[in-house]
Design a protein around this motif. Structure first.
Motif, short mmCIF file in Angstrom:
data_model
loop_
_atom_site.label_atom_id
_atom_site.label_comp_id
_atom_site.label_asym_id
_atom_site.label_seq_id
_atom_site.Cartn_x
_atom_site.Cartn_y
_atom_site.Cartn_z
N ASP A 110 -42.98 62.95 -6.19
CA ASP A 110 -43.02 63.26 -4.83
C ASP A 110 -43.77 64.46 -4.55
OD1 ASP A 110 -41.69 60.75 -4.65
OD2 ASP A 110 -39.78 61.58 -4.51
N GLY A 111 -44.81 64.85 -5.33
CA GLY A 111 -45.64 65.90 -5.09
C GLY A 111 -45.00 67.05 -5.34
N GLU A 112 -43.76 67.24 -5.81
CA GLU A 112 -43.03 68.36 -6.06
C GLU A 112 -42.99 68.57 -7.67
OE1 GLU A 112 -41.73 70.57 -4.02
OE2 GLU A 112 -42.77 69.49 -2.36
N LEU A 113 -43.23 69.82 -8.02
CA LEU A 113 -43.10 70.15 -9.67
C LEU A 113 -41.72 70.24 -10.05
CD1 LEU A 113 -44.38 71.29 -12.15
CD2 LEU A 113 -44.12 73.54 -11.30
N VAL A 114 -41.45 69.56 -11.04
CA VAL A 114 -39.86 69.32 -11.30
C VAL A 114 -39.64 69.58 -12.84
CG1 VAL A 114 -39.44 67.33 -9.78
CG2 VAL A 114 -40.08 66.83 -12.03
N GLY A 115 -40.75 69.66 -13.52
CA GLY A 115 -40.58 70.32 -14.76
C GLY A 115 -41.98 70.57 -15.64
N VAL A 116 -41.66 70.69 -16.78
CA VAL A 116 -42.69 70.85 -17.90
C VAL A 116 -42.74 70.07 -18.77
CG1 VAL A 116 -44.18 72.42 -19.14
CG2 VAL A 116 -43.30 73.32 -17.20
N GLN A 117 -43.53 69.37 -19.26
CA GLN A 117 -43.30 68.18 -20.54
C GLN A 117 -44.30 68.98 -21.72
OE1 GLN A 117 -41.90 64.83 -21.08
NE2 GLN A 117 -42.23 66.18 -22.97
#
Length: 142
Positions: A110-117
């Motif tokens: 939803d346009g928000e940074l939630v983590g790093v893969q």
């Protein structure tokens, strides 16, 4: 726990951030302290890229022959950040990392940074996925 198609929030590496003007040496110290393979680089509150161990090591090796304050993180960035949606198939993540020559993807929802893969986490997810498929096939044969 909220579960998504291919990952849960807990499976993602939480993002550690560093300011673009921070020296690479300071960023390396932050990575070691946080036990992070990748830092999210921000400038004026905007994500401008990621900094991985590969970039840190290359920069620190180049600095061995120079004097001064050290290279700012923004000069060590290899490329613009690459984004994927939460739940992107690990195979697709690995393909994108290979194509972009990067070690990590920024995960958004939803346009928000939630983590790093990271590459390591994508490989772990792929391994779990393949093992699950094999177990499913074996139980179908019985």
């Amino acid at each position: 726990m909220m579960t998504y198609t291919h990952a849960t929030i807990q499976e993602l590496e939480l993002a550690h951030a560093v300011n673009a003007g921070t020296s690479v040496r300071e960023a390396a110290d932050q990575m070691l302290e946080a036990n992070a393979d990748v830092l999210v680089v921000v400038e004026s509150g905007q994500v401008i890229g990621t900094l991985g161990m590969r970039e840190v090591m290359a920069c620190l090796m180049a600095e061995r022959n120079t004097t001064g304050e050290g290279t700012p993180v923004e000069e060590a960035l290899a490329s613009r950040p690459a984004f994927v949606r939460l739940g992107t198939d690990p195979r697709r993540c690995l393909e994108l990392m290979a194509a972009r020559h990067c070690q990590a993807l920024l995960v958004v929802q939803d346009g928000e940074l939630v983590g790093v893969q990271t590459m390591e986490h994508a490989l772990e997810r792929l391994e779990v996925s393949v093992v699950g498929e094999e177990i499913g096939r074996a139980s179908c044969r019985e």
